[in-house]
Scaffold this motif. Sequence first.
Motif, PDB file in Angstrom:
ATOM      1  N   SER A 190      15.920  27.413  39.561  1.00 28.85           N
ATOM      2  CA  SER A 190      15.585  26.162  38.884  1.00 28.85           C
ATOM      3  C   SER A 190      16.593  25.051  39.185  1.00 28.85           C
ATOM      4  O   SER A 190      16.617  24.038  38.509  1.00 28.85           O
ATOM      5  CB  SER A 190      15.518  26.402  37.371  1.00 28.85           C
ATOM      6  OG  SER A 190      16.776  26.871  36.910  1.00 28.85           O
ATOM      7  N   SER A 191      17.392  25.231  40.209  1.00 25.27           N
ATOM      8  CA  SER A 191      18.401  24.223  40.527  1.00 25.27           C
ATOM      9  C   SER A 191      17.842  23.173  41.494  1.00 25.27           C
ATOM     10  O   SER A 191      16.871  23.401  42.200  1.00 25.27           O
ATOM     11  CB  SER A 191      19.631  24.884  41.143  1.00 25.27           C
ATOM     12  OG  SER A 191      19.273  25.600  42.304  1.00 25.27           O
ATOM     13  N   GLN A 192      18.505  22.028  41.507  1.00 28.37           N
ATOM     14  CA  GLN A 192      18.191  20.982  42.483  1.00 28.37           C
ATOM     15  C   GLN A 192      18.920  21.351  43.768  1.00 28.37           C
ATOM     16  O   GLN A 192      20.008  21.918  43.724  1.00 28.37           O
ATOM     17  CB  GLN A 192      18.685  19.628  41.993  1.00 28.37           C
ATOM     18  CG  GLN A 192      18.038  19.132  40.737  1.00 28.37           C
ATOM     19  CD  GLN A 192      18.673  17.814  40.283  1.00 28.37           C
ATOM     20  OE1 GLN A 192      19.576  17.284  40.920  1.00 28.37           O
ATOM     21  NE2 GLN A 192      18.201  17.302  39.163  1.00 28.37           N
ATOM     22  N   THR A 203      23.557  22.720  46.241  1.00 30.98           N
ATOM     23  CA  THR A 203      22.769  22.956  45.027  1.00 30.98           C
ATOM     24  C   THR A 203      23.498  22.389  43.821  1.00 30.98           C
ATOM     25  O   THR A 203      24.726  22.289  43.813  1.00 30.98           O
ATOM     26  CB  THR A 203      22.506  24.459  44.782  1.00 30.98           C
ATOM     27  OG1 THR A 203      23.753  25.127  44.580  1.00 30.98           O
ATOM     28  CG2 THR A 203      21.756  25.082  45.929  1.00 30.98           C
ATOM     29  N   LYS A 204      22.699  22.004  42.823  1.00 34.27           N
ATOM     30  CA  LYS A 204      23.252  21.512  41.562  1.00 34.27           C
ATOM     31  C   LYS A 204      22.513  22.213  40.429  1.00 34.27           C
ATOM     32  O   LYS A 204      21.282  22.190  40.380  1.00 34.27           O
ATOM     33  CB  LYS A 204      23.082  20.001  41.450  1.00 34.27           C
ATOM     34  CG  LYS A 204      23.826  19.418  40.270  1.00 34.27           C
ATOM     35  CD  LYS A 204      23.674  17.923  40.033  1.00 34.27           C
ATOM     36  CE  LYS A 204      23.261  17.075  41.177  1.00 34.27           C
ATOM     37  NZ  LYS A 204      23.172  15.645  40.838  1.00 34.27           N
ATOM     38  N   THR A 213      28.107  22.405  41.047  1.00 33.40           N
ATOM     39  CA  THR A 213      27.662  22.039  42.385  1.00 33.40           C
ATOM     40  C   THR A 213      28.225  23.059  43.370  1.00 33.40           C
ATOM     41  O   THR A 213      29.405  23.385  43.318  1.00 33.40           O
ATOM     42  CB  THR A 213      28.152  20.625  42.765  1.00 33.40           C
ATOM     43  OG1 THR A 213      27.674  19.708  41.773  1.00 33.40           O
ATOM     44  CG2 THR A 213      27.653  20.216  44.123  1.00 33.40           C
ATOM     45  N   ARG A 214      27.347  23.536  44.241  1.00 33.24           N
ATOM     46  CA  ARG A 214      27.757  24.513  45.254  1.00 33.24           C
ATOM     47  C   ARG A 214      27.285  24.037  46.624  1.00 33.24           C
ATOM     48  O   ARG A 214      26.272  23.359  46.738  1.00 33.24           O
ATOM     49  CB  ARG A 214      27.143  25.879  44.966  1.00 33.24           C
ATOM     50  CG  ARG A 214      27.645  26.510  43.702  1.00 33.24           C
ATOM     51  CD  ARG A 214      27.118  27.933  43.583  1.00 33.24           C
ATOM     52  NE  ARG A 214      27.670  28.549  42.395  1.00 33.24           N
ATOM     53  CZ  ARG A 214      26.953  29.032  41.406  1.00 33.24           C
ATOM     54  NH1 ARG A 214      25.652  28.977  41.455  1.00 33.24           N
ATOM     55  NH2 ARG A 214      27.533  29.588  40.365  1.00 33.24           N
TER      56      ARG A 214
END
Length: 168
Positions: free
Chosen positions: A18-20, A118-119, A129-130
């Motif tokens: 469900s991450s951006q 990803t956020k 944030t990765r």
Amino acid sequence: GIIPRATQHIFQHLQSRSSQYTVNVTYLELYNEELIDLLATDDDGSGGVNARPTPLLICYDDSKKGVTVSGLEVVSVRSPEDIFQVLERSAHKRHAAETLLNKNSSRSHCIFTITVHTKEITASGEEITRAGKLNLVDLAGSENVKRSGAEGGRRKEAASINSSLLTL
């Protein structure tokens, strides 16, 4: 090949969460000791089939980002199909030639890089944030110069393929 399988896996994983996220790609060729951006548009912007991009200038090692090539074109993609289109558009720019051993012999090494950011928002409301980077390397095959029938420029190319591994 590995690129289709890797891209399918990456997007399946990203879409199941469900991450951006954002996904960017670069495509770099090492030919005769020169770095060439296979995603660069032509100077006139036409994207011509026979166009060869100009060599890139600087490669440096950044303590936070790692090895970086200055001026490398970054393309945003949203699906594996986008990646396949990018690869198809750039395939004609890659250096290849016919030898006695191989009708379409790759004369260069290439690095196709997929970068994912990803956020996510944790249950406590914290934003995480990765970033991840996957470098897929296609090495030119080493051919015996005598058996391949390489002469002149092709002979120099064949010798350069092995020495380019040091640059890579």
